[in-house]
Write a protein that holds these residues in place. Sequence first.
Motif, mmCIF file in Angstrom:
data_model
loop_
_atom_site.group_PDB
_atom_site.id
_atom_site.type_symbol
_atom_site.label_atom_id
_atom_site.label_comp_id
_atom_site.label_asym_id
_atom_site.label_seq_id
_atom_site.Cartn_x
_atom_site.Cartn_y
_atom_site.Cartn_z
ATOM 1 N N ARG A 106 -35.884 11.727 -71.215
ATOM 2 C CA ARG A 106 -35.373 11.523 -69.461
ATOM 3 C C ARG A 106 -36.711 10.362 -68.897
ATOM 4 O O ARG A 106 -37.805 10.035 -69.872
ATOM 5 C CB ARG A 106 -36.716 12.987 -68.725
ATOM 6 N N ALA A 107 -35.526 9.295 -68.414
ATOM 7 C CA ALA A 107 -36.662 7.878 -68.211
ATOM 8 C C ALA A 107 -36.661 8.353 -66.717
ATOM 9 O O ALA A 107 -35.509 9.010 -66.059
ATOM 10 C CB ALA A 107 -35.299 7.003 -68.581
ATOM 11 N N VAL A 120 -36.884 8.322 -59.804
ATOM 12 C CA VAL A 120 -35.567 8.154 -60.068
ATOM 13 C C VAL A 120 -35.656 8.445 -61.572
ATOM 14 O O VAL A 120 -36.021 7.826 -62.195
ATOM 15 C CB VAL A 120 -35.104 7.572 -59.004
ATOM 16 N N SER A 121 -35.079 9.354 -61.707
ATOM 17 C CA SER A 121 -35.050 10.357 -63.199
ATOM 18 C C SER A 121 -33.149 10.174 -63.324
ATOM 19 O O SER A 121 -32.831 11.174 -62.327
ATOM 20 C CB SER A 121 -36.069 10.566 -64.341
ATOM 21 N N ASN A 122 -33.020 10.614 -64.194
ATOM 22 C CA ASN A 122 -31.617 10.734 -65.220
ATOM 23 C C ASN A 122 -32.150 12.932 -65.086
ATOM 24 O O ASN A 122 -33.148 13.210 -65.993
ATOM 25 C CB ASN A 122 -31.592 10.305 -66.951
ATOM 26 N N SER A 141 -25.848 7.990 -75.439
ATOM 27 C CA SER A 141 -26.849 7.329 -76.110
ATOM 28 C C SER A 141 -28.094 7.160 -75.242
ATOM 29 O O SER A 141 -27.997 6.798 -73.851
ATOM 30 C CB SER A 141 -26.403 6.295 -76.851
ATOM 31 N N GLU A 142 -29.661 6.446 -75.983
ATOM 32 C CA GLU A 142 -30.330 6.541 -75.519
ATOM 33 C C GLU A 142 -30.271 4.767 -74.590
ATOM 34 O O GLU A 142 -30.495 5.116 -73.686
ATOM 35 C CB GLU A 142 -31.640 6.400 -76.454
ATOM 36 N N GLU A 143 -29.797 4.381 -75.470
ATOM 37 C CA GLU A 143 -29.092 3.034 -74.244
ATOM 38 C C GLU A 143 -28.227 2.212 -73.263
ATOM 39 O O GLU A 143 -28.609 2.449 -71.999
ATOM 40 C CB GLU A 143 -28.365 1.837 -75.558
ATOM 41 N N GLU A 144 -27.069 3.739 -73.557
ATOM 42 C CA GLU A 144 -26.375 3.892 -72.064
ATOM 43 C C GLU A 144 -27.055 4.854 -70.809
ATOM 44 O O GLU A 144 -26.904 4.174 -69.823
ATOM 45 C CB GLU A 144 -25.272 4.971 -72.494
ATOM 46 N N ILE A 145 -28.619 5.563 -71.011
ATOM 47 C CA ILE A 145 -28.916 5.839 -69.489
ATOM 48 C C ILE A 145 -30.247 5.487 -69.671
ATOM 49 O O ILE A 145 -30.068 5.698 -68.902
ATOM 50 C CB ILE A 145 -30.237 7.418 -70.332
ATOM 51 N N ILE A 146 -30.366 4.230 -70.280
ATOM 52 C CA ILE A 146 -31.305 3.737 -69.370
ATOM 53 C C ILE A 146 -30.387 2.082 -69.119
ATOM 54 O O ILE A 146 -31.160 2.357 -68.007
ATOM 55 C CB ILE A 146 -32.267 2.258 -71.027
#
Length: 357
Positions: free
Chosen positions: A182-183, A229-231, A238-243
């Motif tokens: 969760r970012a 605001v978070s996903n 992927s983690e990079e895509e979420i970020i």
Amino acid sequence: MQNKDKSKILQNLKESTAEWTNGQGPLSDIVISSRIRLARNVEGIPFSPRAEKAELKNIFELSRQVIEEDSLFKDSNLLLLDELTPLESQFLVEKHLISIYHAREKRLYRGCVFNQKETLSIMINEEDHFRIQYLLSGLQLNNIWELINEIDNKIEKKVTYAFSEKEGYLTSCPTNVGTGMRASIMLHLPALAMVNGINDILKAISKIGYVVRGFYGEGTEVMGNLFQVSNQITLGLSEEEIIDNLEKVNQQIINKEKKIRRDLLSNSKSQLEDQAWRAYGILSSARIISSAEAMELLSKLRFGVELGIISHPKLGTLNKLMLLIQPAYLQMLAGKDLDPFSRDLQRAILIRDKISG
């Protein structure tokens, strides 16, 4: 890990300043902080809500062993939440070191590991065996990912995570399955709030897999025009895509906020100046003030500083004040329980001191 007793650790926490509040990160005039949290569980042990006492103890002792043996955690402290009072646990919530759920749950062997800068914290036996989180000032999700990924890898060398080749990391809550990430980004959006533009944004981003929460995350109200605001989606990306996706969404919000700020400065500068200076006047002279009123006025004063209307105090001071004025923090600083009226008195004294300092 530093070997200190509970009272010494809490005393140091009262006196320390979380680095993520310094107001010096990228886009810090709008972005208070960035955070990434990873949910992880140990293979072969039931998730925390269903684990037996011996299994919870096993996770806690495993955590202690990991942080004691790795130099990455040499400046970290470990607290057992079972040993804390409700006030002390709430203090950790207000410090953004643990969640409200973690503070209030009665489960045994709940723990918290955190470093001196208060950028890293690990909740032990929350919903998951480990909830690893990292915070930095401003918009810094990519930097955080590098740091937290290293920490995650260090732990994984000592622990076998519950993991499925098909589904990814297995977690207590199905919405976290996948990356377990969760970012989130904490934004100060007073201009959008002034023109009633927040609701439209909330509706738009909720349709594409994002959620907006309050100052202390899930289940908390928005205070002082601060929006987190978070996903919501962790599976299939992927983690990079979420970020990357979260940063793109937040950049759009930031751009909207900046545009409205420019419009307001062009068309309503006198009103903005009046609002900021009135907030400064009340905060610097009030003798009694509630946390709700203080947060509202600090938001208006911060807006004035962000717009260049007022040069003092600095953003970092205002960020720190948002934590210091919270009920548990005030009582910890006072060294005793305070009734609501006494807290309002102490809050006013604290704000006057910091604002005029």
